[in-house]
Design a protein around this motif. Structure first.
Motif, PDB file in Angstrom:
ATOM      1  N   GLU A   1       0.808  -1.221   0.000  1.00 28.97           N
ATOM      2  CA  GLU A   1       0.000   0.000   0.000  1.00 28.97           C
ATOM      3  C   GLU A   1       0.845   1.277   0.000  1.00 28.97           C
ATOM      4  O   GLU A   1       0.291   2.374   0.055  1.00 28.97           O
ATOM      5  CB  GLU A   1      -0.924   0.003   1.215  1.00 28.97           C
ATOM      6  N   LEU A   2       2.172   1.144  -0.058  1.00 24.87           N
ATOM      7  CA  LEU A   2       3.038   2.326   0.036  1.00 24.87           C
ATOM      8  C   LEU A   2       2.706   3.405  -0.993  1.00 24.87           C
ATOM      9  O   LEU A   2       2.565   4.581  -0.628  1.00 24.87           O
ATOM     10  CB  LEU A   2       4.512   1.898  -0.073  1.00 24.87           C
ATOM     11  N   PRO A   3       2.582   3.097  -2.302  1.00 26.50           N
ATOM     12  CA  PRO A   3       2.266   4.166  -3.272  1.00 26.50           C
ATOM     13  C   PRO A   3       0.952   4.885  -2.954  1.00 26.50           C
ATOM     14  O   PRO A   3       0.853   6.106  -3.106  1.00 26.50           O
ATOM     15  CB  PRO A   3       2.180   3.421  -4.610  1.00 26.50           C
TER      16      PRO A   3
ATOM     17  N   LEU B   1       9.207   4.188  -5.494  1.00 23.79           N
ATOM     18  CA  LEU B   1       9.824   2.948  -5.975  1.00 23.79           C
ATOM     19  C   LEU B   1      10.414   2.202  -4.796  1.00 23.79           C
ATOM     20  O   LEU B   1      10.971   2.807  -3.875  1.00 23.79           O
ATOM     21  CB  LEU B   1      10.911   3.241  -7.014  1.00 23.79           C
ATOM     22  N   SER B   2      10.280   0.888  -4.819  1.00 16.75           N
ATOM     23  CA  SER B   2      10.824   0.050  -3.742  1.00 16.75           C
ATOM     24  C   SER B   2      11.619  -1.102  -4.323  1.00 16.75           C
ATOM     25  O   SER B   2      11.308  -1.607  -5.409  1.00 16.75           O
ATOM     26  CB  SER B   2       9.700  -0.514  -2.863  1.00 16.75           C
TER      27      SER B   2
ATOM     28  N   GLN C   1       4.022   7.612   9.716  1.00 18.60           N
ATOM     29  CA  GLN C   1       2.822   7.197  10.448  1.00 18.60           C
ATOM     30  C   GLN C   1       2.317   5.851   9.952  1.00 18.60           C
ATOM     31  O   GLN C   1       1.913   4.990  10.745  1.00 18.60           O
ATOM     32  CB  GLN C   1       1.725   8.265  10.296  1.00 18.60           C
ATOM     33  N   TRP C   2       2.339   5.677   8.647  1.00 17.48           N
ATOM     34  CA  TRP C   2       1.891   4.405   8.072  1.00 17.48           C
ATOM     35  C   TRP C   2       2.793   3.259   8.510  1.00 17.48           C
ATOM     36  O   TRP C   2       2.320   2.172   8.841  1.00 17.48           O
ATOM     37  CB  TRP C   2       1.862   4.526   6.548  1.00 17.48           C
ATOM     38  N   LEU C   3       4.113   3.510   8.525  1.00 15.70           N
ATOM     39  CA  LEU C   3       5.047   2.490   8.993  1.00 15.70           C
ATOM     40  C   LEU C   3       4.796   2.151  10.458  1.00 15.70           C
ATOM     41  O   LEU C   3       4.866   0.986  10.864  1.00 15.70           O
ATOM     42  CB  LEU C   3       6.490   2.964   8.797  1.00 15.70           C
TER      43      LEU C   3
END
Length: 679
Positions: free
Chosen positions: A391-393, A406-407, A439-441
């Motif tokens: 869900e990162l993007p 990009l990961s 925050q998401w992390l």
């Protein structure tokens, strides 16, 4: 109705026991006590050494010249036999496993090979293996517990998966055979002590019992308990070898578990990779690599710099990423992807009730429970981690839709372009992105390593620029390391060229020592594996974008090695003669070769990459060249020519044959044959 009525632990135990008993009958375990420290002693050398010792005593007693001459003859014979025996053992080791290869090379270089670990705890040296193993256990366990205490991870209640499962066909014998074929023979053994090479040789015999076991697992939703125990081997990562913090835990797991995990990956990948992993992820997917990831970043930066913009970018590195994965949150992601509930149930069971212990030599530590995480060293682990972070993007683009994400595995790169007059507003937006990202992390239980967070501003020469990311102030670095390549702020690549030259120059002494020992074809292999691998790593990104000065510097570095290989110490041969005699290409020829290979790979093997879509959109087909592909020239400025997309036209023109319908192997062979060795 359950057609499999036996417990999975019992089935796994029966299969493992049968393999181990057969293996022990064929290759029984023995302990061999070797006498002496010389690894090259054979009967001839032993007799010559004894004869030399007797002649030396006789000459010391008599002082006779004839005794001295006999001693010198025997001594020369001994040196000759030792040299030959060392050469034989060296060649055997080089042609063996990678571990034997490196060990043989290091012995020639005079480096001591010592697998024994000695730790320094508060100034006290620890040598006892049991104490060392327990020290590592305390460190690895405590590190995860400390990170867990400081996290604000969201909770998710796993629903009842049993009611959602319908009777389906899980695996067949072909799935098992294909998975065994993918097993790596050189990997270390797990608790079952079954080598991977044995499983591969017995694949036709093991296909049916493993098919039976795997379908029992899918039907019951339970993984054998023996597969949940991790034997951790501490691997030195960096820094001093006597500091426990400089090691990372890598687990050796059961060979049968690896086969099952490969089957699970095949079932998971029936879903599209872009849906499963996300388009931003370049790790663990077919056709992608660190090079394709670097090319994607380069293409974005070069395109924005072409439009006279500044690109703000930061990299985020996670601490103990695999160890902090929460199984319940992973189940939530899998349910959102509409994965088969039976597969989700097995994955959840696979990640719960884990335990681990550390092994140092023959000694083991106490065992401790792992309340969360995914085993480092497992086959399935990286795929599950990528699904966990997919869900990162969406999170980043919720702040700014124009941002770039990009990961590669757990390394993430976030970028944002802006006009020069809007730099301050972009800095504020970048800070908002970083805060949202962090925050998401935190919600996932992940921890961002602040010491490895790097920031730069591509296209800006102002050294006074700064930006606030969270609670830290960052100044733009002159160059950031992205997947092993140094991206400088103006994309000049001179910093990366200097780094390569420094690394390759440090190898020259080793190559000199090996030069008089190895045959030419083995010495050539060493040059390719240990010199050219560093020289040309990710060359498709940077090699064609160098200034003429940096190109000459790298060419001179390679030519120096070729003169050593050809024994041309008086510099009587030209550079082209060196390339032809050694059959090693010049730097410019290697650059052209690697660019052509990358173009072929992107066009024919990377269907779901954005780079392929870009190339296809600017492709032109000519009827008179049906097997070739041409591209329009979209470069506008000097910076823009850094992009691989803008060099595609010139790269395609260097390929002197029809290549679109070729297999990768045929293309590689034809390209090497048709491409000149010296350019």
């Amino acid at each position: 109705m359950n057609i499999y009525d036996q417990d999975v632990d019992e089935i796994n135990e029966r299969i493992t026991t049968a393999i181990c008993q057969s293996l022990n009958e064929l290759v029984p375990k023995r302990r061999a006590n070797l006498t002496g420290n010389n690894p090259v002693i054979n009967p001839i050398i032993r007799n010559l050494r004894n004869k030399k010792s007797r002649l030396l005593k006789k000459w010391k007693n008599t002082g006779n010249i004839s005794d001295y001459e006999n001693l010198r003859i025997v001594s020369n014979q001994l040196n000759y036999e030792v040299k030959n025996e060392r050469m034989k053992s060296l060649l055997n080791a080089i042609n063996g496993s990678p571990r034997d290869y490196w060990g043989a090379i290091n012995k020639v270089l005079g480096k001591t090979i010592n697998d024994e670990i000695k730790l320094d705890i508060n100034g006290i040296e620890i040598k006892d293996h049991n104490e060392i193993a327990n020290t590592f256990s305390e460190f690895f366990k405590g590190k995860v517990e400390d990170l867990e205490k400081n996290s604000n991870c969201n909770e998710f209640e796993v629903p009842d998966l049993e009611s959602q499962i319908v009777e389906v066909s899980y695996f067949n014998e072909k799935h098992v055979l294909d998975s065994i074929s993918c097993l790596k023979s050189s990997r270390a053994m797990g608790l079952d002590e079954i080598p991977g090479v044995v499983v591969k040789h017995l694949k036709t015999i093991l296909a049916r019992p493993l098919y039976w076991l795997f379908n029992n697992i899918m039907d019951s939703g339970k993984v054998p308990k023996a597969w949940k125990v991790s034997k951790i081997i501490p691997i030195h990562k960096k820094g001093a070898k006597n500091q426990v913090s400089n090691y990372r835990p890598v687990s050796n797991i059961s060979s049968l578990s690896k086969v099952f995990e490969r089957c699970m990956i095949d079932r998971l990948k029936e879903t599209n990779d872009d849906i499963l992993l996300g388009e931003h992820q370049h790790a663990f997917r077919k056709g992608s690599s660190t090079v394709t990831a670097g090319l994607t970043i380069q293409d974005y930066i070069a395109g924005e710099l072409d439009n006279n913009k500044i690109v703000l970018a930061y990299s985020a590195d996670l601490t103990a990423a695999f160890d902090l994965l929460r199984p319940k949150l992973l189940v939530k992601n899998l349910l959102e992807l509409e994965i088969n509930p039976a597969i989700i149930r097995v994955i959840y069971n696979f990640l719960t009730d884990l335990s681990a212990f550390v092994q140092i030599g023959e000694s083991t530590s106490y065992s401790w429970n792992l309340p969360m995480g995914c085993v480092q060293g497992s086959v399935l682990g990286p795929i599950l981690f990528n699904i966990y972070m997919r869900e990162l993007p969406k999170i980043i683009k919720s702040v700014d839709t124009t941002s770039f994400v990009l990961s590669y595995a757990y390394d993430s790169y976030i970028a944002l372009s802006c006009d020069r007059i809007n730099y301050k507003n972009a800095c504020v937006t970048m800070n908002d992105i970083f805060i949202k990202h962090k925050q998401w992390l935190d919600e996932l239980g992940m921890v961002c390593n602040p010491t490895k967070t790097e920031f730069t501003a591509f296209g800006s020469k102002d050294s006074e620029l700064n930006i606030k990311l969270g609670n830290e102030n960052f100044k733009p670095l002159e160059a950031v390391k992205i997947l092993g390549v140094m991206f400088d702020r103006q994309l000049n690549w001179n910093i990366h060229a200097s780094k390569i030259i420094k690394k390759c120059s440090s190898l020259s002494y080793s190559l000199t020592l090996l030069n008089n020992i190895l045959p030419r074809h083995i010495h050539r292999q060493v040059i390719f594996s240990h010199f050219i691998s560093h020289l040309m790593y990710a060359s498709a990104i940077w090699a064609s974008c160098l200034t003429s000065r940096d190109t000459d510097r790298l060419s001179a570095c390679l030519n120096k090695t070729l003169r050593l290989h050809c024994f041309d110490f008086l510099k009587t041969k030209t550079n082209s003669d060196l390339c032809r005699e050694s059959n090693i290409r010049s730097f410019k020829s290697l650059r052209t070769l690697y660019d052509a290979k990358m173009l072929f790979k992107l066009v024919t093997q990377c269907d779901n990459l954005s780079l392929t879509s870009r190339l296809t959109s600017q492709s032109i087909f000519y009827l008179r060249f049906p097997g070739r592909m041409s591209f329009s020239d979209v470069s506008r400025k000097r910076v823009g020519r850094n992009s691989f997309m803008n060099r595609a036209k010139s790269i395609a023109e260097t390929i002197p044959f029809e290549w679109l319908d070729m297999s990768p192997t045929m293309f590689d062979q034809t390209l090497k044959r048709r491409m000149p060795v010296y350019i």
